[in-house]
Design an enzyme around this catalytic site. Sequence first.
Site, mmCIF file in Angstrom:
data_model
loop_
_atom_site.group_PDB
_atom_site.id
_atom_site.type_symbol
_atom_site.label_atom_id
_atom_site.label_comp_id
_atom_site.label_asym_id
_atom_site.label_seq_id
_atom_site.Cartn_x
_atom_site.Cartn_y
_atom_site.Cartn_z
ATOM 1 N N GLY A 131 -23.113 4.035 -4.135
ATOM 2 C CA GLY A 131 -22.006 4.532 -4.935
ATOM 3 C C GLY A 131 -21.594 3.457 -5.922
ATOM 4 C CG ASN A 132 -17.654 1.643 -8.288
ATOM 5 O OD1 ASN A 132 -17.683 0.439 -8.086
ATOM 6 N ND2 ASN A 132 -17.116 2.175 -9.361
ATOM 7 C CB VAL A 133 -19.422 -1.158 -3.975
ATOM 8 C CG1 VAL A 133 -19.675 -2.602 -3.586
ATOM 9 C CG2 VAL A 133 -17.928 -0.902 -4.155
ATOM 10 N N GLY A 134 -22.396 -0.215 -4.381
ATOM 11 C CA GLY A 134 -23.821 -0.422 -4.118
ATOM 12 C C GLY A 134 -24.667 -0.456 -5.384
ATOM 13 N N GLY A 146 -25.514 2.340 1.045
ATOM 14 C CA GLY A 146 -24.565 3.000 0.129
ATOM 15 C C GLY A 146 -24.977 2.779 -1.305
ATOM 16 C CE LYS A 182 -4.539 0.735 0.469
ATOM 17 N NZ LYS A 182 -5.604 -0.073 -0.108
HETATM 18 P P1 NAD Z 1 -18.490 5.563 -3.330
HETATM 19 O O1 NAD Z 1 -17.821 6.792 -2.821
HETATM 20 O O2 NAD Z 1 -18.683 5.395 -4.787
HETATM 21 O O3 NAD Z 1 -19.944 5.437 -2.666
HETATM 22 C C1 NAD Z 1 -20.158 5.512 -1.291
HETATM 23 C C2 NAD Z 1 -21.656 5.596 -1.031
HETATM 24 O O4 NAD Z 1 -21.868 5.535 0.376
HETATM 25 C C3 NAD Z 1 -22.310 6.884 -1.520
HETATM 26 O O5 NAD Z 1 -23.549 6.581 -2.102
HETATM 27 C C4 NAD Z 1 -22.549 7.668 -0.224
HETATM 28 O O6 NAD Z 1 -23.664 8.527 -0.291
HETATM 29 C C5 NAD Z 1 -22.815 6.525 0.727
HETATM 30 N N1 NAD Z 1 -22.682 6.891 2.141
HETATM 31 C C6 NAD Z 1 -21.768 7.694 2.730
HETATM 32 N N2 NAD Z 1 -22.029 7.789 4.037
HETATM 33 C C7 NAD Z 1 -23.123 7.018 4.266
HETATM 34 C C8 NAD Z 1 -23.889 6.703 5.409
HETATM 35 N N3 NAD Z 1 -23.582 7.195 6.600
HETATM 36 N N4 NAD Z 1 -24.953 5.867 5.281
HETATM 37 C C9 NAD Z 1 -25.289 5.359 4.070
HETATM 38 N N5 NAD Z 1 -24.602 5.622 2.960
HETATM 39 C C10 NAD Z 1 -23.544 6.446 3.064
HETATM 40 O O7 NAD Z 1 -17.689 4.352 -2.689
HETATM 41 P P2 NAD Z 1 -17.540 2.868 -3.264
HETATM 42 O O8 NAD Z 1 -16.424 2.827 -4.213
HETATM 43 O O9 NAD Z 1 -18.885 2.366 -3.653
HETATM 44 O O10 NAD Z 1 -17.032 2.095 -1.959
HETATM 45 C C11 NAD Z 1 -17.939 1.718 -0.920
HETATM 46 C C12 NAD Z 1 -17.209 0.826 0.073
HETATM 47 O O11 NAD Z 1 -16.673 -0.306 -0.602
HETATM 48 C C13 NAD Z 1 -16.015 1.468 0.785
HETATM 49 O O12 NAD Z 1 -15.938 0.904 2.073
HETATM 50 C C14 NAD Z 1 -14.833 0.993 -0.024
HETATM 51 O O13 NAD Z 1 -13.639 0.983 0.726
HETATM 52 C C15 NAD Z 1 -15.273 -0.413 -0.361
HETATM 53 N N6 NAD Z 1 -14.608 -0.978 -1.535
HETATM 54 C C16 NAD Z 1 -14.724 -0.388 -2.760
HETATM 55 C C17 NAD Z 1 -14.103 -0.966 -3.881
HETATM 56 C C18 NAD Z 1 -14.257 -0.358 -5.252
HETATM 57 O O14 NAD Z 1 -13.799 -0.981 -6.221
HETATM 58 N N7 NAD Z 1 -14.883 0.792 -5.408
HETATM 59 C C19 NAD Z 1 -13.336 -2.138 -3.712
HETATM 60 C C20 NAD Z 1 -13.251 -2.733 -2.454
HETATM 61 C C21 NAD Z 1 -13.893 -2.139 -1.376
#
Ligand code: NAD
Length: 394
Positions: A187-190, A185, A73
Amino acid sequence: MVQFDEFGPEKILEVHDHKTGMHGFVVIDNTTLGPAKGGIRMTPSVTIDEVAKLARTMTWKNSVAGLPFGGGKAGIIADDRKLTKEQKLGIIGSFAKAIKAVCPKYYVAGPDMNTGEEEMKAFVEGNGNFRSATGKPANLCEYPGERCGIPHEFGSTGFGVFHSIMVACKFAKIKPGGASVAIEGFGNVGTFAMKHLTEKGFKVVGVSDSGGCIYNPEGLDYSRLMEVKQREGTVAKYQPGEVLPSGKVFELPVDILVPAAIPNSINEGNIDNVKARLIAEAANIPMTPEIEQKLHEKGVLVIPDFVANAGGVISSYAEYRGKNPQDMFYLVEKKIVRNTRKILRHARKAGVKPRDAAMEMAIARVRKAMAKKAAKPAAAAPAAETKPENQEPV
Ligand code: NAD
């Protein structure tokens, strides 16, 4: 204080460039399985200690995913809100140049907090080696139209989360057709998790973001929810449905819960109200191992984060090996299905929670490779750019 043990860290590099104001570090935890893989985090408060802990997590995540990558990292101390895009990319380029000696032979970069595809482009340009980072833009290719970037925006993590749920449903005796799901959530993952779950017949009834939670026991429409999120900035504006505070998503009467936002979202304060029988940890550390243990004792099946959300790192591996997006999705599905099944079977047989089974398997794989390497007359450098010897058949 960084903790050292039999696994690492093997190398820690701290670099500084007065001209750009760059100050960063890379922690190479363990390279027995291959070059250390892990993202670059850019925050004003990032420390070597924090990065070392994340690097160790990557050692286990890559091991359990069956990838020929070690764990690493990087951190850059900077407040990206106070930088112009040009300054930010300049810092990344200067960081890449400063760690050129270890990259990509011992460390392969990727996106993390506050770094994305443009930063990865700046990194490979600064480093001078196209394979020194993954998560690059799709239009950035090593050769015209070949060996191009695969950005996280393709949704590999949410796709992997969906496949881990498909496997776990069999263990939790849940039928996908009509099973109810709540997602924290959007975002990307949700969003990608919801897309694939909906397409397979799951009924997503609750979704939250930082603006609130929308709940409708009849199910939410994926396309309309996407439109509302884009137009209004929050899923809470979707109708018809009941608008609830964000945290209520964990207490909904559903079969499956997908935490996909913040750390420690399931905790002592809400664990007693969790009704789901299956939880897929899409977010990193959405609960402590102690909370996981309590849920395990209550009969809730929890797929640990480093198993459920490994789609992103598997996609990185596909990009590193020069595969196209179609092959990447094939690889993510194949590996997530196989790994989830293997871990859940082992956990069931041993009567332990899935995280314990996964950790046991991750550590055993690294130990075995370390013993094999130690038995060889001359220590071999990690295999960068060649077919790695530790690659499991895919
Ligand atoms: P993102 O920034 O695209 O989306 C995050 C989402 O969470 C947003 O919709 C935001 O509004 C929401 N959010 C923030 N605070 C909140 C709360 N208190 N209650 C409910 N929703 C809330 O992030 P992402 O890329 O989707 O990542 C989400 C999680 O997955 C993180 O923990 C990240 O570390 C993990 N992750 C992501 C990836 C990836 O490829 N993007 C890979 C492994 C792990």
